[in-house]
Design an enzyme around this catalytic site. Structure first.
Site, PDB file in Angstrom:
ATOM      1  N   ARG A 104      -9.515  15.908   6.378  1.00 11.86           N
ATOM      2  CA  ARG A 104     -10.281  16.227   5.165  1.00 11.86           C
ATOM      3  C   ARG A 104     -11.666  16.754   5.522  1.00 11.86           C
ATOM      4  O   ARG A 104     -12.250  16.323   6.510  1.00 11.86           O
ATOM      5  CB  ARG A 104     -10.426  14.977   4.282  1.00 11.86           C
TER       6      ARG A 104
ATOM      7  N   HIS B 299     -12.680   3.179  -0.001  1.00 14.91           N
ATOM      8  CA  HIS B 299     -12.628   2.226   1.129  1.00 14.91           C
ATOM      9  C   HIS B 299     -13.247   0.874   0.753  1.00 14.91           C
ATOM     10  O   HIS B 299     -13.710   0.121   1.606  1.00 14.91           O
ATOM     11  CB  HIS B 299     -13.350   2.770   2.386  1.00 14.91           C
TER      12      HIS B 299
ATOM     13  N   ARG C 153      -2.623  -2.149  -3.294  1.00 15.55           N
ATOM     14  CA  ARG C 153      -3.803  -1.322  -3.093  1.00 15.55           C
ATOM     15  C   ARG C 153      -3.713  -0.150  -4.067  1.00 15.55           C
ATOM     16  O   ARG C 153      -2.735   0.605  -4.050  1.00 15.55           O
ATOM     17  CB  ARG C 153      -3.836  -0.804  -1.668  1.00 15.55           C
TER      18      ARG C 153
ATOM     19  N   ASN D 281       0.878  -1.163   0.000  1.00 14.27           N
ATOM     20  CA  ASN D 281       0.000   0.000   0.000  1.00 14.27           C
ATOM     21  C   ASN D 281       0.919   1.216   0.000  1.00 14.27           C
ATOM     22  O   ASN D 281       1.476   1.576   1.033  1.00 14.27           O
ATOM     23  CB  ASN D 281      -0.880  -0.057   1.255  1.00 14.27           C
TER      24      ASN D 281
ATOM     25  N   GLU E  64      -7.954  -4.855   5.417  1.00 12.41           N
ATOM     26  CA  GLU E  64      -7.837  -4.635   3.973  1.00 12.41           C
ATOM     27  C   GLU E  64      -6.728  -5.499   3.373  1.00 12.41           C
ATOM     28  O   GLU E  64      -6.825  -5.955   2.234  1.00 12.41           O
ATOM     29  CB  GLU E  64      -7.560  -3.147   3.708  1.00 12.41           C
TER      30      GLU E  64
END
Ligand code: ADP
Length: 400
Positions: A242, A182, A94, A13, A380
């Site tokens: 964010r 996600h 990813r 990732n 993940e």
């Protein structure tokens, strides 16, 4: 070493200045993980065994974190020293953006990298780094199968009404759509529901992935029908740094009245907003929970309010609600946020039992409640590892 001798699966990732690595056995048992931070700066590598115990950097490994390729080489050197005879059969990546068409993971071959680079304008802060990770892994493991797993793929079955903005059709055709992100986390939760909560998995479930990045997904029978994130990973819930959902008029105001250019606005919306911007203290929920400043309190109040509002919207998209799942660093660990989200949501059937919530679940709703509320620790990396192993097994049967 050829792929025939190699059996392990690596997951990567790659972020702008970080690299997260997972090492899995052929049986897809987690063996170790690595985290490189501050690539291009002072750089550091943290290695852990599968049980979380820290591993020291082995003697003789030269640490070089000057770019992604050298950081990967450093981490691989360390893993090879720690696991003698290690052979990597496949590397799963990813990748934040798979564009409008990819509904699942793909093997990187032919012009696949160039096609994924075409989505860089959709995710300029993430996609180029994800692809840099793939290039570094191809150099490091030229014989391994490389697989891209997309954060957008899980949501690509969205109906048109959710996929579009009310903009001229030509922009939709150019790819200006609500993608949602996600997806690897939602894929994991969907699988965990099917395995452990099959009755619920067939129903209407809202999954709240609440971490530094935060979004929610409405699932019907395990498939995404709507999500709070849209074209970019800025939309929906406020996050660590964010902004979440924002009136586009604010962006026009910042340009026209404040004289900000695209880079300055991007920095504001991605790095200086959210919990950090509102609290003027921290992006970290633990710090905010421990603080008694009005800013920290208001940031948490806003975060909770936005989650509740979006739950209402997603429940409408689902035409009702059977379950809510909390995951991500905040969702899995913050009893306070889970309790606050449930407060006042009884009208929708959402209730949280204080004792079960304090024990962190997995079931945190009372027996007989209309909506089953769960915590499910997301993973993940295992989603990437499984997809990578599955696609590389297929590729061995059908040569490219
Ligand atoms: P990322 O999106 O970077 O993967 P994580 O899923 O690890 O982030 O979530 C990080 C967030 O989880 C941080 O805001 C952190 O404060 C929060 N968090 C972790 N543990 C707890 C806890 N025990 N209580 C409250 N918040 C927590």
């Amino acid at each position: 070493m050829t792929t025939r001798d190699a059996t392990a699966v690596l997951t990567l990732n790659a972020g702008s200045s970080s690299l997260k690595i997972g090492l899995f056995s052929a049986a897809l048992e987690a063996m170790a993980s690595g985290h490189v931070d501050r690539i291009g700066g002072e750089g550091s590598l943290t290695l852990r065994r599968a049980d979380g115990a820290l591993l020291a950097l082995p003697d003789g490994v030269t640490a070089d974190f000057s770019d992604h390729a050298r950081s990967l080489a450093t981490a691989i050197g360390a893993l090879r020293a720690l696991f003698p005879g290690l052979g990597i059969a496949a590397v799963g990546h990813r990748v934040v953006h798979g564009g409008p068409d990819h509904r699942g993971p793909i093997v990187i071959r032919g012009d696949a990298l160039a096609r994924l680079a075409a989505f860089e304008p959709f995710a300029p802060l993430h996609q180029p780094h994800n692809l840099a990770g793939i290039r570094a892994a191809i150099d490091a493991f030229p014989h391994a199968v490389q697989v891209a797993c997309f954060d957008t793929a899980f949501h690509r079955g969205h109906p048109f009404v959710h996929d579009t903005f009310a903009l001229p059709r030509a922009l939709y055709d150019k790819g200006v759509r609500r993608y949602g992100f996600h997806g690897l986390s939602y894929d994991y939760v969907s699988g965990a529901l099917a395995r452990d909560w099959p009755a619920l998995a067939g129903g209407r479930v809202i999954v709240a992935h609440l971490g530094n990045g935060a979004s929610m997904c409405a699932m019907k029978a395990g498939r995404s029908v709507a999500s709070t994130m849209g074209f970019s990973a800025l939309d929906g819930l406020p996050m660590g740094t964010r902004c979440g959902q924002l009136d586009p008029g604010v962006v026009l105001y910042l340009m026209q009245q404040e004289g900000m250019d695209a880079d300055a606005i991007s920095d504001l919306l991605y790095r200086r907003s959210g919990l950090l911007g509102l609290s003027d203290l921290s992006n970290d929920m633990r710090r905010l929970e421990a603080s008694d400043t009005p800013g920290a309190r208001e940031a948490i109040d806003h975060f909770v309010f936005r989650i509740q509002r979006e739950i209402g919207g997603l429940a409408a998209a689902l035409r009702g609600l059977d379950g809510v799942v909390f995951c991500g660093g905040i969702g899995e660990n913050s009893r306070m946020i889970r309790a606050r989200v449930a407060e006042g949501m009884g009208w929708l059937g959402i209730q949280v039992d204080p004792g079960r919530n304090a024990a962190n679940g997995p079931v945190i709703s009372p027996d007989g409640a209309p909506v089953t509320v769960l915590t499910i620790p997301t993973d993940e990396e295992i989603v990437i590892a499984r997809a990578t192993a599955a696609l590389s097994a297929q590729k061995e049967q059908v040569p490219a």
